[in-house]
Design an enzyme around this catalytic site. Structure first.
Site, mmCIF file in Angstrom:
data_model
loop_
_atom_site.group_PDB
_atom_site.id
_atom_site.type_symbol
_atom_site.label_atom_id
_atom_site.label_comp_id
_atom_site.label_asym_id
_atom_site.label_seq_id
_atom_site.Cartn_x
_atom_site.Cartn_y
_atom_site.Cartn_z
ATOM 1 N N GLY A 95 6.406 -11.837 10.388
ATOM 2 C CA GLY A 95 7.054 -12.698 9.414
ATOM 3 C C GLY A 95 7.721 -13.907 10.055
ATOM 4 O O GLY A 95 7.584 -15.040 9.579
ATOM 5 N N ASN A 115 14.523 -7.136 -3.691
ATOM 6 C CA ASN A 115 14.058 -5.757 -3.602
ATOM 7 C C ASN A 115 12.572 -5.705 -3.916
ATOM 8 O O ASN A 115 12.151 -6.076 -5.017
ATOM 9 C CB ASN A 115 14.850 -4.881 -4.575
ATOM 10 C CG ASN A 115 14.668 -3.402 -4.296
ATOM 11 O OD1 ASN A 115 13.650 -2.982 -3.744
ATOM 12 N ND2 ASN A 115 15.647 -2.606 -4.684
ATOM 13 N N PRO A 138 -5.892 -8.394 10.432
ATOM 14 C CA PRO A 138 -5.820 -8.578 11.889
ATOM 15 C C PRO A 138 -5.954 -7.263 12.634
ATOM 16 O O PRO A 138 -5.667 -6.181 12.105
ATOM 17 C CB PRO A 138 -4.422 -9.172 12.077
ATOM 18 C CG PRO A 138 -3.622 -8.576 10.962
ATOM 19 C CD PRO A 138 -4.562 -8.423 9.805
ATOM 20 N N LYS A 194 21.227 -8.327 10.861
ATOM 21 C CA LYS A 194 20.525 -8.726 12.080
ATOM 22 C C LYS A 194 20.557 -10.242 12.245
ATOM 23 O O LYS A 194 20.743 -10.755 13.355
ATOM 24 C CB LYS A 194 19.077 -8.250 12.027
ATOM 25 C CG LYS A 194 18.903 -6.756 12.214
ATOM 26 C CD LYS A 194 17.435 -6.389 12.112
ATOM 27 C CE LYS A 194 17.250 -4.882 12.184
ATOM 28 N NZ LYS A 194 15.820 -4.499 12.024
ATOM 29 N N GLY A 216 10.375 -11.466 6.079
ATOM 30 C CA GLY A 216 10.422 -12.664 6.903
ATOM 31 C C GLY A 216 11.145 -12.527 8.214
ATOM 32 O O GLY A 216 11.073 -13.436 9.044
ATOM 33 N N PHE A 241 8.324 -9.084 12.997
ATOM 34 C CA PHE A 241 7.624 -9.708 14.120
ATOM 35 C C PHE A 241 6.642 -10.764 13.626
ATOM 36 O O PHE A 241 6.669 -11.922 14.055
ATOM 37 C CB PHE A 241 6.904 -8.610 14.910
ATOM 38 C CG PHE A 241 6.202 -9.083 16.149
ATOM 39 C CD1 PHE A 241 6.853 -9.876 17.084
ATOM 40 C CD2 PHE A 241 4.897 -8.707 16.408
ATOM 41 C CE1 PHE A 241 6.222 -10.301 18.246
ATOM 42 C CE2 PHE A 241 4.246 -9.120 17.563
ATOM 43 C CZ PHE A 241 4.913 -9.912 18.483
ATOM 44 N N LYS A 248 -2.499 0.370 4.266
ATOM 45 C CA LYS A 248 -3.045 -0.990 4.243
ATOM 46 C C LYS A 248 -4.253 -1.079 3.318
ATOM 47 O O LYS A 248 -4.423 -2.062 2.575
ATOM 48 C CB LYS A 248 -3.428 -1.422 5.658
ATOM 49 C CG LYS A 248 -2.264 -1.580 6.604
ATOM 50 C CD LYS A 248 -1.332 -2.693 6.164
ATOM 51 C CE LYS A 248 -0.218 -2.925 7.166
ATOM 52 N NZ LYS A 248 0.720 -3.975 6.711
#
Length: 352
Positions: A55, A104, A232, A81, A50, A53, A209
């Site tokens: 999230g 985790n 995307p 952060k 979350g 970028f 992915k």
């Protein structure tokens, strides 16, 4: 500005929780007044990665839709952060709709605890190179697959979770070996990349992915969990390279071939976030399956130069020796997501 305000909100609410036996992280109770439209349950959802970028953009969109959001923070560094972000004003925790939870992604039980009470989960699949040297490694692809499996298993074992929206990538659709068979020139939500080709070309981001999405679909079908995936193009937006360097570098591996075949596409981060929420909203009725999404094709040298400048790489790394307009060999169809959003996006905004 919206993203910066969201960051300030995260710090101001100070709603960090880790484990129930750790007093350093005081739990924040989510509001119980927000009800959804089909049964009076709380509008509580969870977003993995979350603070990434994408999230943060998804969280921002959810907050505008009056959801209460749990944000999964993967590491102590990510938690730091949030603490280090400059605050502006104050917000009472009791009035906040945000809660950050340390969980985790390698532990199903940890995820189940984070998902408890949530109606849906957004797995935004953000990973960074631990060494900070390369865009994406083979090991990171394996980690992404395991995380996807764990998230899906945790969703299936958490009674409150009804739906999951997983962020895949256009890369999971476009890498096909034309030497093996004659493909349709149209790439859509039914198209899948070739695992062997991705491995041979060392396209680890595409491979990660692809395998992560396939693993999610396998578990969803086995466990009867309702899933939708969004694929995307390269996610862009304000200062996207500085804020999302790992995924950007990884996505552009093989850029020359994508450019030559008309497969290099981009999408603004806020549009992707809106698509996530709209798909989630529509999963009760019409939304299903996979959704390809992009808003711009890099089909000319001029566009390639602009992209190269933003990601700070030579334009030749993107378009090779091509000049002028490049006729596309393939066409990417995002018709499915556009049709869905045209029906639901207006409602989303009217209710926000």
């Amino acid at each position: 500005m919206e993203m910066e305000e969201l960051k300030r909100m995260l710090v101001a609410c100070a709603g960090f929780s880790r484990r129930k036996d750790d007093d350093k992280f005081k739990d924040l109770r989510l509001p119980s007044t927000e009800m959804d439209e089909d049964g009076g349950r709380n509008k509580v959802v969870c977003v993995t990665s979350g603070v990434s970028f994408l999230g943060l953009a998804v969280v921002n969109c959810l907050l505008r839709r009056r959801y209460s959001v749990k944000i999964i923070v993967n590491t102590e560094e990510d938690m730091e952060k949030l603490r280090e972000l400059e605050t502006c004003g104050e917000m009472r925790a009791s009035n906040s709709s945000i809660k950050a939870v340390m969980a985790n992604l390698t532990e199903i039980e940890s995820l189940m605890e984070a998902f408890e009470g949530c109606r849906g989960v957004f797995h935004t699949s953000a990973f960074a190179d631990p060494a900070g040297l390369s865009g994406y490694t083979k090991t990171m692809a394996e980690i992404e697959v395991r995380a996807s499996e764990n998230v899906m298993m945790a969703c299936s074992r958490t009674p409150s979770v009804r739906h999951c929206v997983l962020t895949s990538s256009l890369l999971a659709c476009i890498w096909r070996d034309g030497m093996k068979q004659d493909f349709s020139p149209v790439i859509n939500h039914e198209s899948w990349s070739d695992e062997s080709l991705c491995t041979d070309k060392k396209l680890w981001h595409a491979l990660g992915k692809l395998r992560a999405e396939k693993a999610a679909w396998r578990i969803a079908k086995e466990k009867g969990l309702k899933l939708a995936t969004i694929c995307p193009g390269l996610i862009t937006g304000p200062d996207f390279f500085n804020r999302n360097p790992t995924a950007t570098i990884a996505y552009l591996k093989g850029a020359q071939e994508m450019f030559a075949h008309g497969l290099l596409a981009t999408i603004d981060v806020m549009k992707v976030a809106e698509a996530h929420v709209c798909v989630f909203e529509a999963m009760k009725t019409t939304a299903f399956g996979r959704y390809i999404y992009y808003d711009s094709m890099i089909e000319s040298e001029e566009k390639a130069e602009k992209l190269a400048a933003m990601v700070r790489m030579p334009v030749s790394k993107i378009c090779g020796n091509a000049s002028g307009y490049v006729p596309a060999r393939f066409q990417i169809s995002n018709e499915k997501i556009l049709n869905l959003m045209s029906r639901t996006l207006r409602t989303c905004y009217n209710q926000s």
